[in-house]
Structures are given as structure tokens and as C-alpha cells.
Design a protein around this motif. Structure first.
Motif, PDB file in Angstrom:
ATOM      1  N   THR A  59      24.746  62.205  60.846  1.00 28.13           N
ATOM      2  CA  THR A  59      25.482  62.592  59.658  1.00 28.13           C
ATOM      3  C   THR A  59      26.330  64.381  59.863  1.00 28.13           C
ATOM      4  O   THR A  59      27.012  64.517  59.175  1.00 28.13           O
ATOM      5  N   PHE A  60      25.225  64.559  60.017  1.00 28.50           N
ATOM      6  CA  PHE A  60      25.771  66.299  60.311  1.00 28.50           C
ATOM      7  C   PHE A  60      26.655  66.532  61.540  1.00 28.50           C
ATOM      8  O   PHE A  60      28.105  67.115  61.376  1.00 28.50           O
ATOM      9  N   ARG A  61      26.647  66.158  62.508  1.00 27.10           N
ATOM     10  CA  ARG A  61      27.613  65.784  64.148  1.00 27.10           C
ATOM     11  C   ARG A  61      29.091  65.207  63.434  1.00 27.10           C
ATOM     12  O   ARG A  61      30.155  65.759  63.900  1.00 27.10           O
ATOM     13  N   GLU A  62      28.873  64.236  62.442  1.00 24.46           N
ATOM     14  CA  GLU A  62      30.341  63.696  62.477  1.00 24.46           C
ATOM     15  C   GLU A  62      30.942  64.475  61.370  1.00 24.46           C
ATOM     16  O   GLU A  62      32.157  64.342  61.570  1.00 24.46           O
ATOM     17  N   ILE A  63      30.192  64.988  60.221  1.00 22.83           N
ATOM     18  CA  ILE A  63      31.252  66.154  59.184  1.00 22.83           C
ATOM     19  C   ILE A  63      31.219  66.824  60.464  1.00 22.83           C
ATOM     20  O   ILE A  63      32.347  67.901  60.293  1.00 22.83           O
ATOM     21  N   LEU A  64      30.395  67.446  60.992  1.00 22.20           N
ATOM     22  CA  LEU A  64      30.894  68.557  61.573  1.00 22.20           C
ATOM     23  C   LEU A  64      32.473  68.697  62.209  1.00 22.20           C
ATOM     24  O   LEU A  64      33.366  70.063  62.590  1.00 22.20           O
ATOM     25  N   PHE A  65      32.369  68.044  63.578  1.00 19.36           N
ATOM     26  CA  PHE A  65      33.635  67.616  63.916  1.00 19.36           C
ATOM     27  C   PHE A  65      34.398  67.084  63.359  1.00 19.36           C
ATOM     28  O   PHE A  65      35.604  67.912  63.861  1.00 19.36           O
ATOM     29  N   LEU A  66      33.956  66.034  62.414  1.00 25.14           N
ATOM     30  CA  LEU A  66      35.426  66.528  61.654  1.00 25.14           C
ATOM     31  C   LEU A  66      36.303  67.318  60.869  1.00 25.14           C
ATOM     32  O   LEU A  66      37.139  66.988  60.169  1.00 25.14           O
ATOM     33  N   GLN A  67      35.774  68.567  60.483  1.00 25.16           N
ATOM     34  CA  GLN A  67      35.763  69.273  60.138  1.00 25.16           C
ATOM     35  C   GLN A  67      36.843  70.442  60.818  1.00 25.16           C
ATOM     36  O   GLN A  67      37.142  71.345  61.073  1.00 25.16           O
ATOM     37  N   GLU A  68      35.949  70.114  62.395  1.00 24.61           N
ATOM     38  CA  GLU A  68      36.636  71.215  63.298  1.00 24.61           C
ATOM     39  C   GLU A  68      37.573  70.658  63.702  1.00 24.61           C
ATOM     40  O   GLU A  68      38.694  71.548  64.355  1.00 24.61           O
ATOM     41  N   PHE A  69      37.973  69.308  63.572  1.00 21.79           N
ATOM     42  CA  PHE A  69      39.399  68.749  64.303  1.00 21.79           C
ATOM     43  C   PHE A  69      40.799  68.197  63.011  1.00 21.79           C
ATOM     44  O   PHE A  69      41.361  67.700  63.770  1.00 21.79           O
ATOM     45  N   ALA A  70      39.800  69.007  61.982  1.00 21.15           N
ATOM     46  CA  ALA A  70      40.279  68.422  61.462  1.00 21.15           C
ATOM     47  C   ALA A  70      42.022  68.500  61.187  1.00 21.15           C
ATOM     48  O   ALA A  70      43.503  67.742  60.493  1.00 21.15           O
TER      49      ALA A  70
END
Ligand SMILES: Nc1ncnc2c1ncn2[C@@H]1O[C@H](COP(=O)(O)OP(=O)(O)OP(=O)(O)O)[C@@H](O)[C@H]1O
Length: 570
Positions: A59-70
């Protein structure tokens, strides 16, 4: 009928749930309308997002990377994250997309050559962007490629993404001193040989391999390497790709590679040309051949692929290919924290990101206002420089008006301009008004930078279809397909409980008994390899994780070749 009991009341207050779109291993996705704005969104509920450290990490990874590459047009935009009242589930709000590539391929006969090229170009651009941030997606597969009627691509599902910055590379340090690079539980059919062979070295090449498989699947209409076990997967690969040299095998640093490859080489060889349809484009086959090579170091980068003749025509160069920095997660990917730590770090990260975004919006707004003021002043100055318009000098002194800083929410509602051919939202509005241009495009006859349109979801746009009879048929097929997909998805998923056997025909695997043990049941997609709910790197030495596996050897079933497997099969 949507079972709104699955969504908590504070979400229902904000979003009107329309219908279920799909169900993955980790949650359910619905189409919904944001009540305040009317905007159509996809609402994904991740069940028990912090159930154990592995799920919490995902969950942490999914949100972290989605935010980074938005900020890339080919990466799904995460619009909001809402915590459930129970502090267990989490809701992710995404921009809405109409279908996914798996559903479109499975329906068959929809994608023409230009669509396929355009899709590949967008996948390459998104991947180049991720790689520029030193992140690998690790789960590229057709069902993670979302599509809209303009054939615009957005990749989703970052639950397996990983920063390479925290991964040891060959020649750096003592391999025995770093945590074992552990089992990789992405979908088997798209998995690179080095992953199947338990290489301790991951490179961006794993994504490039998957992209080769996706392209081949578009041409073939079904998966290229549908292995039903790890070894079967390796065998299917080895009989098609060029024979790896001893050096190629050594490069991946796997202790099993040599014996497994030698064993797989006993199978009768077959060429890609023999497998793919006769009318497959030569340049497409060439790109697949470049991507599907054993040695990851010999696979081209996503950025260099954009110059390949197969996709070059659609390389618009309009949006950024370079993130500009390396994404280094605040938590070392090789260290697993406790559930509470992940949860509090995640909430903190979301708060910080939001604050940073608000600030950035304010800055941009101020900048725009300042520019506007300057322009107005210049106009006034020019007007006033005519004798009858008064004194220019007087006007000049009025420049530099202090910008007014609006509330972040006001700034946020300002439209964002998206370069062609990605202007889907503005075009959708224009289509309703009968905008003729983009929809009269035939897929075969495109100028550089033009995007082929798959279909329109707006039946009230006849103007655009007059000279595209064949295209109309395709559009209808896709629309029907889309309806069938959604309908079936709905009827098959009539029980919102993740723990019940269920099948979504959107091509997503759905949970059975538990998330750590889930199977597909029927149909082509259903024979796809399963993903454990842990779905991430798992330390092979971790008994906790091993316990979550399927009872039999999980790594054998879904992951990589192990010493045990070799002993049993040699
Ligand atoms: N933004 C979106 N718009 C429309 N449909 C979507 C969107 N996001 C997801 N979907 C649909 O829901 C499905 C499941 O989404 P997603 O892959 O994010 O879930 P998951 O639980 O992580 O899946 P997996 O089992 O692959 O891990 C997708 O394949 C797609 O069909």
C-alpha cells in the motif's frame, strides 16, 4: 445494482457510486461521480490495506510512486486518498479510464496497426519517465494498461514498483551483506528470465521484457508466453528467443541459470515469425526481438525505443521524459517495518505531499497572475504610447502589481493544459459540442503526432464518423465490449466480499478464499498465474512471509526457480 454497503458513508457523501469496474487482488474499483464537481472518477478500495507488513508495504509503495509520477499523461493520476473510518481499508480516487488493454485484446479485432503502435509509444514514454526516476514498475501487463476511447494509455497498479536506488547493483558491496533480493511475485507471463531464475540483480530491463511481451500479445491476440509453471515459463521463452551465450547467463548472476537454461534448451525451437500472424509488421517484430533477449543489459532502454521505427511516428516529445530526480523511498525497500510504522509514515507522507502540492499550486497561480499583470501593463503601455492615449511613462510605473495569492482550492480548480494528443478531457467536452476534427481520423492515415481514436463513448457524435465506417464498427465493438466487460464484471462480482470466489471479466484476477491464495477460474485470463497477496519482494528467509504462501512451494508455483526445485527436477 451497486452494493453501497461496500463503501463507507463518508465516501458516499462525497462520491456517487455508479458501477463496479473491476476487482483486483487488493480491492474493488468502482466508477463514481464526485458530487461536488460531477467529475467521473475511479474509486479503488484497498481492503485491509495494512493487514500485515507485506500488504502495508505494498500500500505504501503504491501511493508513494503514484504521487511521485502523477505528472505524466501516461500514468494514472491519483486524485485523492481517503482513509476508512476503521483505519484498515483505504480508498484511492483516480481519474477514470474506460477499459484496459487486457479486455481489448481479449475481445479481438479492435486494435489496428496504428492503435498498437500508439499504445506502445505511450507505454515507452511512461516507462522512460519511471526509469528516469530510477524506479521500475515490475508489473507491466495488459490489465495494468488502462485505455480510453482515444486510445490514450495510462499505466496503473504501482503495488510492485520499486526504486532501484535502494537495490544493490553488481559490483557494489558484498552481495552477501545485503538483504537477499527476494522472490518477485509479479504476473508470470510477463516476467523476465532473470526474475524467473532468481537473479539477485534487478535492472530496468525487467520492464522492457514485459513491454516486449505486451507488444507480442497485441499482435498475436493472446499471451506470447503463457507458462503454467515457472519452468514451463522458462522453457517457453528459451525455445523462442536467441540462445543465450555463457556470458549472457553469467551476467544475471543466478546460481540456477545455467542448468535450468540447458534443460530448457532441449525443447524444439520455434521462431517468433512462426508464432506471430503472417501480416505482423516487420518493424514490430524487430522491436519485440530487441526487447526479448535473455541478457537484460542488451535490451534497449525505453527512451531509446522511442526512436525505433515502430513507434517513432508517435513520439510526440511533448511531455517530460525525465522526472529530474531519483525517487528514493523514505523507507528502505529491503527493510520491512511494522504495520503501524507503515501506516503512520504513509499518512505523514500524504499530508506532506498535499501541503507541497498546495504550495506549488499557489506558486504557479502567483506566477500566472504576475505574467497576466505584466501583459496587461504592457498593453496599456502600448496603448498609452499613442499621444491620445496618455502618458506611457505614467503607465510604466504601474507594473509590478503584487500578485494576489488565492486559496489553494481555487488554484486547484484551474484547468491544466495537456499537450496533444492527450487532450482527452477537453476533447470530450468538445465532442459533445460536435467538434469534428479528431474523430474523422482513420487509424491508417495519421500524420505524425496524431492519435488514432479507438471508439467514441458518445453516441451523439455522428459527424466524426461519416467517412470512417470501419472505424465506427470498431468503436461499436469496443463500446459493446466495454459494456459486456462491465456487465459481466458486475454480475460476477455480486458479492463484495473479497474472500468469496469471484471473477471479474475486466481481466482482473479476483480473490478466492483469501488474498494470499487466489485463483483464476475459467477463460484465457483465468489461467494466468496467480499473485499472492504479498505481491511484493518477499525475503525468502522470512518465515512470516512464507507462511502466507499457498501451502505448496509458492516460489515454485509463482516465483522463481529454487534449489529445491532443481533437485526435484534434475
Ligand atoms: N482509473 C481507473 N479507471 C477505470 N478502471 C480502472 C481504474 N483503475 C483500475 N481500474 C480497473 O480495475 C482493475 C483493478 O485495478 P488495479 O489493477 O489497480 O487493482 P489491483 O487489486 O492492484 O489488481 P491486481 O490484481 O493486478 O494487483 C483494473 O484492471 C481496471 O480494469
Amino acid at each position: 445494482m451497486v452494493d453501497t454497503n461496500e463503501v463507507e458513508s463518508h465516501l458516499i457523501e462525497r462520491y456517487e457510486i455508479r458501477r463496479r469496474l473491476g476487482k483486483g487482488a487488493y480491492g474493488i474499483v468502482w466508477k463514481a461521480n464526485e458530487r461536488k464537481t460531477g467529475r467521473v472518477v475511479a474509486l479503488k478500495k484497498i481492503f485491509d490495506a495494512f493487514r500485515n507488513p507485506t500488504d502495508a508495504q505494498r500500500t505504501f509503495r503504491e501511493i508513494l510512486f503514484l504521487q511521485e509520477f502523477a505528472d505524466h499523461p501516461n500514468i494514472i493520476k491519483l486524485l485523492n486518498v481517503v482513509a476508512a473510518k476503521n483505519d484498515k481499508d483505504i480508498y484511492l480516487v483516480f481519474e477514470y479510464m474506460e477499459t484496459d488493454l487486457h479486455a481489448v485484446i481479449r475481445k479481438g479485432g479492435i486494435l489496428q496497426d496504428a492503435h498498437q503502435r500508439y499504445i506502445m509509444a505511450q507505454l515507452m514514454r511512461a516507462t522512460a519517465f519511471l526509469h528516469s526516476g530510477n524506479v521500475i514498475h515490475r508489473d507491466h501487463k495488459p490489465s495494468n494498461v488502462l485505455l480510453d476511447s482515444d486510445c490514450a494509455v495510462k499505466i496503473c497498479d504501482f503495488g510492485l514498483a520499486r526504486s532501484l536506488s535502494s537495490i544493490p547493483k553488481r559490483g557494489q558491496g558484498d552481495d552477501t551483506s545485503v538483504p537477499a533480493l527476494t522472490e518477485y511475485v509479479a504476473t508470470r507471463w510477463y516476467r523476465a528470465p532473470e526474475i524467473l531464475l532468481s537473479s539477485p540483480h534487478y535492472t530496468k530491463g525487467v520492464d522492457m521484457w514485459s513491454l516486449g511481451c505486451i507488444l507480442a500479445e497485441m499482435l498475436l491476440g493472446k499471451p506470447l508466453f503463457p507458462g503454467d509453471s515457472t519452468f514451463d515459463q522458462i522453457e517457453k521463452i528459451i525455445r523462442v528467443i536467441p540462445q543465450p551465450s555463457r556470458l549472457d547467463i553469467d551476467v544475471i548472476g543466478s546460481q540456477y541459470a545455467l542448468s535450468v537454461v540447458e534443460r530448457a534448451q532441449r525443447k524444439q525451437r520455434v521462431t517468433l515469425e512462426q508464432i506471430l500472424p503472417k501480416d505482423s509488421p516487420k518493424d514490430g517484430i524487430d522491436l519485440i526481438k530487441q526487447l526479448l533477449v535473455f541478457n537484460p543489459e542488451k535490451r534497449p532502454s525505453a527512451e531509446s525505443c522511442l526512436s525505433h521505427p515502430y513507434v517513432a511516428r508517435f513520439n510526440t516529445k511533448k511531455e517530460p521524459l525525465d522526472l529530474g530526480y531519483q525517487v528514493i523511498p523514505p523507507i528502505d525497500d529491503d527493510v520491512q517495518l511494522s504495520v503501524d510504522e507503515y501506516r503512520s509514515k504513509l499518512y505523514k507522507m500524504i499530508r506532506e505531499k498535499k501541503a507541497a502540492r498546495d504550495l506549488e499550486r499557489e506558486r504557479r497561480y502567483a506566477e500566472e497572475q504576475a505574467k497576466k499583470t505584466k501583459k496587461e501593463d504592457l498593453n496599456r503601455t502600448l496603448t498609452n504610447s499613442y499621444p491620445e492615449s496618455g502618458s506611457a511613462t505614467k503607465q510604466m510605473t504601474s507594473t509590478g502589481t503584487a500578485p494576489v495569492y488565492p486559496a489553494a482550492s481555487v488554484a486547484a480548480s484551474k484547468p491544466v493544459s495537456v499537450p496533444a494528443p492527450y487532450r482527452r478531457s477537453s476533447k470530450v467536452v468538445a465532442m459533445d459540442k460536435g467538434e469534428p476534427s479528431r474523430h474523422s481520423r482513420s487509424a491508417q492515415n495519421l500524420a505524425p503526432h496524431q492519435s488514432p481514436v479507438i471508439h467514441s463513448r458518445h453516441s451523439s457524435a455522428p459527424l466524426h464518423r461519416q467517412n470512417t465506417r470501419e472505424f465506427t464498427k470498431q468503436q461499436d465493438r469496443l463500446r459493446q465490449n466495454s459494456n459486456i466487460i462491465r456487465k459481466n464484471s458486475h454480475s460476477n462480482n455480486n458479492n463484495g466480499n473479497m474472500k468469496d470466489a469471484d471473477l471479474s471479466v475486466t481481466g482482473k484476477v479476483v480473490g478466492t478464499k483469501s488474498r494470499s491464495n487466489f485463483v483464476r477460474t475459467t477463460g484465457a485470463k483465468n489461467t494466468q498465474p496467480h499473485r499472492s497477496s504479498s505481491g511484493t519482494y518477499k525475503n525468502m528467509t522470512s518465515s512470516g512471509n512464507a507462511a502466507r504462501n499457498t501451502g505448496s512451494s509458492h516460489s515454485q508455483q509463482y516465483g522463481t526457480v529454487t534449489a529445491k526445485w532443481l533437485n526435484e527436477h534434475n
